[in-house]
Design a protein around this motif. Structure first.
Motif, PDB file in Angstrom:
ATOM      1  N   GLU A 101      31.010  39.177  40.189  1.00  0.00           N
ATOM      2  CA  GLU A 101      31.984  38.698  40.942  1.00  0.00           C
ATOM      3  C   GLU A 101      33.492  39.540  40.400  1.00  0.00           C
ATOM      4  O   GLU A 101      34.149  39.734  41.276  1.00  0.00           O
TER       5      GLU A 101
ATOM      6  N   ARG B 119      26.508  35.889  37.471  1.00  0.00           N
ATOM      7  CA  ARG B 119      27.176  35.955  38.899  1.00  0.00           C
ATOM      8  C   ARG B 119      28.747  36.357  38.521  1.00  0.00           C
ATOM      9  O   ARG B 119      29.392  36.944  39.322  1.00  0.00           O
TER      10      ARG B 119
ATOM     11  N   SER C 100      33.407  42.707  41.986  1.00  0.00           N
ATOM     12  CA  SER C 100      33.552  42.840  43.367  1.00  0.00           C
ATOM     13  C   SER C 100      35.201  42.635  43.510  1.00  0.00           C
ATOM     14  O   SER C 100      35.827  43.274  44.430  1.00  0.00           O
ATOM     15  N   GLN C 101      35.792  41.811  42.762  1.00  0.00           N
ATOM     16  CA  GLN C 101      37.314  41.984  42.686  1.00  0.00           C
ATOM     17  C   GLN C 101      38.006  43.139  42.508  1.00  0.00           C
ATOM     18  O   GLN C 101      38.885  43.379  43.119  1.00  0.00           O
TER      19      GLN C 101
ATOM     20  N   LEU D  82      28.455  40.688  48.270  1.00  0.00           N
ATOM     21  CA  LEU D  82      27.921  40.015  47.307  1.00  0.00           C
ATOM     22  C   LEU D  82      26.845  39.301  47.633  1.00  0.00           C
ATOM     23  O   LEU D  82      27.216  38.128  48.605  1.00  0.00           O
TER      24      LEU D  82
END
Length: 219
Positions: free
Chosen positions: A24, A20, A27-28, A39
Protein backbone atom coordinates in the motif's frame (compact mmCIF):
# COMPACT_ATOMS: atom_id res chain seq x y z
CA UNK A 1 11.61 -0.82 -3.07
CA UNK A 2 11.24 -1.49 -6.82
CA UNK A 3 14.99 -1.87 -7.24
CA UNK A 4 15.05 -4.29 -4.32
CA UNK A 5 12.01 -6.59 -4.25
CA UNK A 6 10.29 -5.28 -7.37
CA UNK A 7 10.29 -5.98 -11.09
CA UNK A 8 10.88 -3.29 -13.71
CA UNK A 9 9.55 -4.28 -17.12
CA UNK A 10 9.61 -2.43 -20.42
CA UNK A 11 6.25 -0.71 -19.87
CA UNK A 12 5.37 -1.40 -16.24
CA UNK A 13 6.67 -1.80 -12.70
CA UNK A 14 5.41 -4.20 -10.05
CA UNK A 15 6.12 -5.34 -6.54
CA UNK A 16 4.90 -8.58 -4.92
CA UNK A 17 5.33 -8.85 -1.15
CA UNK A 18 3.84 -10.55 1.91
CA UNK A 19 3.01 -7.36 3.81
CA UNK A 20 -0.04 -5.41 2.67
CA UNK A 21 1.20 -2.24 4.41
CA UNK A 22 4.37 -2.31 2.29
CA UNK A 23 2.42 -2.77 -0.95
CA UNK A 24 0.00 0.00 0.00
CA UNK A 25 2.88 2.39 0.75
CA UNK A 26 4.41 1.72 -2.68
CA UNK A 27 0.97 2.12 -4.29
CA UNK A 28 0.58 5.54 -2.65
CA UNK A 29 3.99 6.60 -3.96
CA UNK A 30 3.10 5.54 -7.51
CA UNK A 31 -0.24 7.34 -7.27
CA UNK A 32 1.62 10.41 -6.01
CA UNK A 33 3.47 10.75 -9.33
CA UNK A 34 0.26 10.51 -11.35
CA UNK A 35 0.02 6.77 -12.05
CA UNK A 36 -2.97 4.50 -11.44
CA UNK A 37 -1.58 1.48 -9.58
CA UNK A 38 -3.45 -1.80 -9.25
CA UNK A 39 -3.40 -3.55 -5.89
CA UNK A 40 -4.51 -7.15 -5.47
CA UNK A 41 -3.82 -10.59 -4.04
CA UNK A 42 -1.91 -13.36 -5.79
CA UNK A 43 -1.46 -16.97 -4.66
CA UNK A 44 1.91 -18.68 -4.70
CA UNK A 45 2.30 -21.81 -6.82
CA UNK A 46 5.96 -22.42 -6.15
CA UNK A 47 7.93 -22.91 -2.95
CA UNK A 48 4.94 -22.30 -0.65
CA UNK A 49 1.80 -23.15 -2.65
CA UNK A 50 -1.33 -21.32 -1.60
CA UNK A 51 0.47 -18.55 0.26
CA UNK A 52 -1.15 -15.16 -0.33
CA UNK A 53 0.96 -12.23 -1.51
CA UNK A 54 0.02 -8.65 -2.28
CA UNK A 55 0.97 -7.27 -5.69
CA UNK A 56 1.02 -3.64 -6.75
CA UNK A 57 1.40 -2.91 -10.45
CA UNK A 58 1.49 0.28 -12.51
CA UNK A 59 1.95 0.89 -16.23
CA UNK A 60 4.27 3.68 -17.34
CA UNK A 61 6.86 3.51 -20.11
CA UNK A 62 8.36 6.77 -18.85
CA UNK A 63 8.94 5.46 -15.32
CA UNK A 64 10.23 2.10 -16.55
CA UNK A 65 12.70 3.79 -18.94
CA UNK A 66 13.89 6.12 -16.17
CA UNK A 67 14.51 3.24 -13.76
CA UNK A 68 16.33 1.21 -16.44
CA UNK A 69 18.57 4.08 -17.48
CA UNK A 70 19.43 5.65 -14.13
CA UNK A 71 23.12 6.21 -13.46
CA UNK A 72 23.82 4.94 -9.95
CA UNK A 73 26.76 7.32 -9.57
CA UNK A 74 24.34 10.25 -9.93
CA UNK A 75 21.72 8.98 -7.49
CA UNK A 76 23.12 10.80 -4.43
CA UNK A 77 22.92 14.05 -6.43
CA UNK A 78 19.40 13.32 -7.70
CA UNK A 79 18.27 12.84 -4.08
CA UNK A 80 19.30 16.37 -3.20
CA UNK A 81 16.69 16.88 -0.47
CA UNK A 82 16.95 15.27 2.95
CA UNK A 83 13.33 14.05 2.84
CA UNK A 84 14.02 12.27 -0.48
CA UNK A 85 17.09 10.58 0.97
CA UNK A 86 15.16 9.37 4.01
CA UNK A 87 12.34 8.02 1.80
CA UNK A 88 14.84 6.25 -0.47
CA UNK A 89 16.63 4.62 2.48
CA UNK A 90 13.27 3.58 3.99
CA UNK A 91 12.29 1.80 0.76
CA UNK A 92 15.65 0.04 0.47
CA UNK A 93 15.59 -1.09 4.09
CA UNK A 94 12.00 -2.37 3.92
CA UNK A 95 12.87 -4.34 0.76
CA UNK A 96 16.42 -5.52 1.40
CA UNK A 97 17.30 -4.79 5.02
CA UNK A 98 17.13 -6.43 8.41
CA UNK A 99 18.17 -5.87 12.00
CA UNK A 100 20.68 -8.49 13.13
CA UNK A 101 20.56 -9.21 16.86
CA UNK A 102 22.63 -11.83 18.66
CA UNK A 103 23.35 -12.26 22.35
CA UNK A 104 27.05 -12.64 23.14
CA UNK A 105 27.76 -13.83 26.70
CA UNK A 106 29.64 -11.16 28.58
CA UNK A 107 29.22 -8.60 25.81
CA UNK A 108 25.45 -8.06 25.77
CA UNK A 109 23.53 -7.99 22.50
CA UNK A 110 25.33 -7.42 19.21
CA UNK A 111 23.09 -5.35 16.92
CA UNK A 112 23.66 -4.16 13.39
CA UNK A 113 21.66 -2.94 10.41
CA UNK A 114 22.20 -5.17 7.35
CA UNK A 115 21.24 -4.42 3.74
CA UNK A 116 21.70 -7.07 1.02
CA UNK A 117 21.78 -6.85 -2.78
CA UNK A 118 23.56 -8.44 -5.74
CA UNK A 119 24.12 -5.06 -7.43
CA UNK A 120 27.30 -3.56 -6.00
CA UNK A 121 26.69 -0.24 -7.79
CA UNK A 122 23.24 0.05 -6.20
CA UNK A 123 24.67 -0.63 -2.72
CA UNK A 124 27.51 1.84 -3.30
CA UNK A 125 24.95 4.55 -4.13
CA UNK A 126 22.93 3.53 -1.06
CA UNK A 127 26.02 3.91 1.15
CA UNK A 128 26.70 7.37 -0.29
CA UNK A 129 23.13 8.46 0.49
CA UNK A 130 23.46 7.01 4.00
CA UNK A 131 26.77 8.83 4.43
CA UNK A 132 25.02 12.14 3.66
CA UNK A 133 22.52 11.30 6.39
CA UNK A 134 25.38 10.74 8.83
CA UNK A 135 25.56 6.92 8.85
CA UNK A 136 28.90 5.31 7.99
CA UNK A 137 28.95 1.60 7.13
CA UNK A 138 31.10 -0.92 5.28
CA UNK A 139 30.37 -3.42 2.52
CA UNK A 140 31.59 -7.00 2.11
CA UNK A 141 30.70 -10.01 -0.01
CA UNK A 142 28.34 -12.36 1.81
CA UNK A 143 30.22 -15.57 2.78
CA UNK A 144 27.33 -17.91 1.87
CA UNK A 145 27.47 -16.47 -1.63
CA UNK A 146 30.73 -18.34 -2.33
CA UNK A 147 29.16 -21.81 -2.12
CA UNK A 148 28.11 -23.56 -5.33
CA UNK A 149 24.48 -24.44 -6.04
CA UNK A 150 23.44 -28.14 -6.14
CA UNK A 151 23.62 -27.90 -9.93
CA UNK A 152 27.31 -26.99 -9.67
CA UNK A 153 26.78 -23.42 -10.86
CA UNK A 154 28.11 -20.63 -8.71
CA UNK A 155 25.66 -18.34 -6.95
CA UNK A 156 25.21 -14.72 -7.92
CA UNK A 157 27.53 -12.52 -5.93
CA UNK A 158 25.65 -11.18 -2.91
CA UNK A 159 26.92 -8.13 -1.06
CA UNK A 160 25.97 -6.88 2.39
CA UNK A 161 26.31 -3.41 3.93
CA UNK A 162 26.65 -3.26 7.73
CA UNK A 163 25.97 -0.46 10.19
CA UNK A 164 27.26 -1.58 13.56
CA UNK A 165 26.27 -0.76 17.12
CA UNK A 166 23.17 -0.29 19.24
CA UNK A 167 23.22 3.52 19.07
CA UNK A 168 23.51 3.39 15.28
CA UNK A 169 20.61 0.93 15.07
CA UNK A 170 18.36 2.94 17.37
CA UNK A 171 19.10 6.20 15.61
CA UNK A 172 18.67 4.66 12.16
CA UNK A 173 15.29 3.08 12.94
CA UNK A 174 13.96 6.20 14.63
CA UNK A 175 15.12 8.52 11.82
CA UNK A 176 14.06 6.32 8.90
CA UNK A 177 10.84 4.99 10.50
CA UNK A 178 10.39 1.84 8.37
CA UNK A 179 7.01 1.07 6.89
CA UNK A 180 6.92 -2.61 7.86
CA UNK A 181 10.18 -3.57 9.55
CA UNK A 182 9.45 -1.67 12.75
CA UNK A 183 12.14 -3.61 14.58
CA UNK A 184 12.57 -0.90 17.21
CA UNK A 185 9.94 -2.86 19.15
CA UNK A 186 12.85 -5.02 20.32
CA UNK A 187 14.47 -2.03 22.01
CA UNK A 188 13.52 -0.60 25.37
CA UNK A 189 12.94 2.87 23.95
CA UNK A 190 13.25 5.08 20.90
CA UNK A 191 16.04 7.65 21.34
CA UNK A 192 14.80 11.03 22.47
CA UNK A 193 14.94 14.10 20.26
CA UNK A 194 18.17 15.33 21.82
CA UNK A 195 20.03 12.19 20.73
CA UNK A 196 18.59 12.43 17.21
CA UNK A 197 19.42 16.12 16.92
CA UNK A 198 22.94 15.42 18.15
CA UNK A 199 23.37 12.73 15.49
CA UNK A 200 22.49 15.07 12.62
CA UNK A 201 24.36 18.13 13.87
CA UNK A 202 27.47 16.04 14.62
CA UNK A 203 27.80 15.49 10.87
CA UNK A 204 26.98 19.07 9.96
CA UNK A 205 23.47 18.15 8.80
CA UNK A 206 20.42 20.09 9.84
CA UNK A 207 18.18 18.09 12.17
CA UNK A 208 15.96 15.69 10.22
CA UNK A 209 12.37 16.91 9.98
CA UNK A 210 11.15 13.34 10.35
CA UNK A 211 13.10 12.95 13.60
CA UNK A 212 12.21 16.28 15.13
CA UNK A 213 8.53 15.56 14.55
CA UNK A 214 6.68 13.27 16.89
CA UNK A 215 7.68 9.67 16.25
CA UNK A 216 5.16 6.98 15.41
CA UNK A 217 3.60 5.32 18.44
CA UNK A 218 4.75 1.93 19.63
CA UNK A 219 2.71 -1.00 18.35
Amino acid sequence: ALWGDGHIGQRHVELTVKERAFAEAVSQCLAGIGLTPRLGEVHSRGFQPGRVYIRVQAFSTTLADFLHQIDWTQLPEILCEEASRVAFVRGVYDAEGSLYQKYRPGNGVDRKILVYNTNIHFLTAFMQVMDRLGFVGHMTQHPADRRALPSGRMRKRLFVVRYQGEDACRTFLACIQPTIKKTWRDFTKIPDKRLLHGHWTRFGVEACRHCSASTRPHE
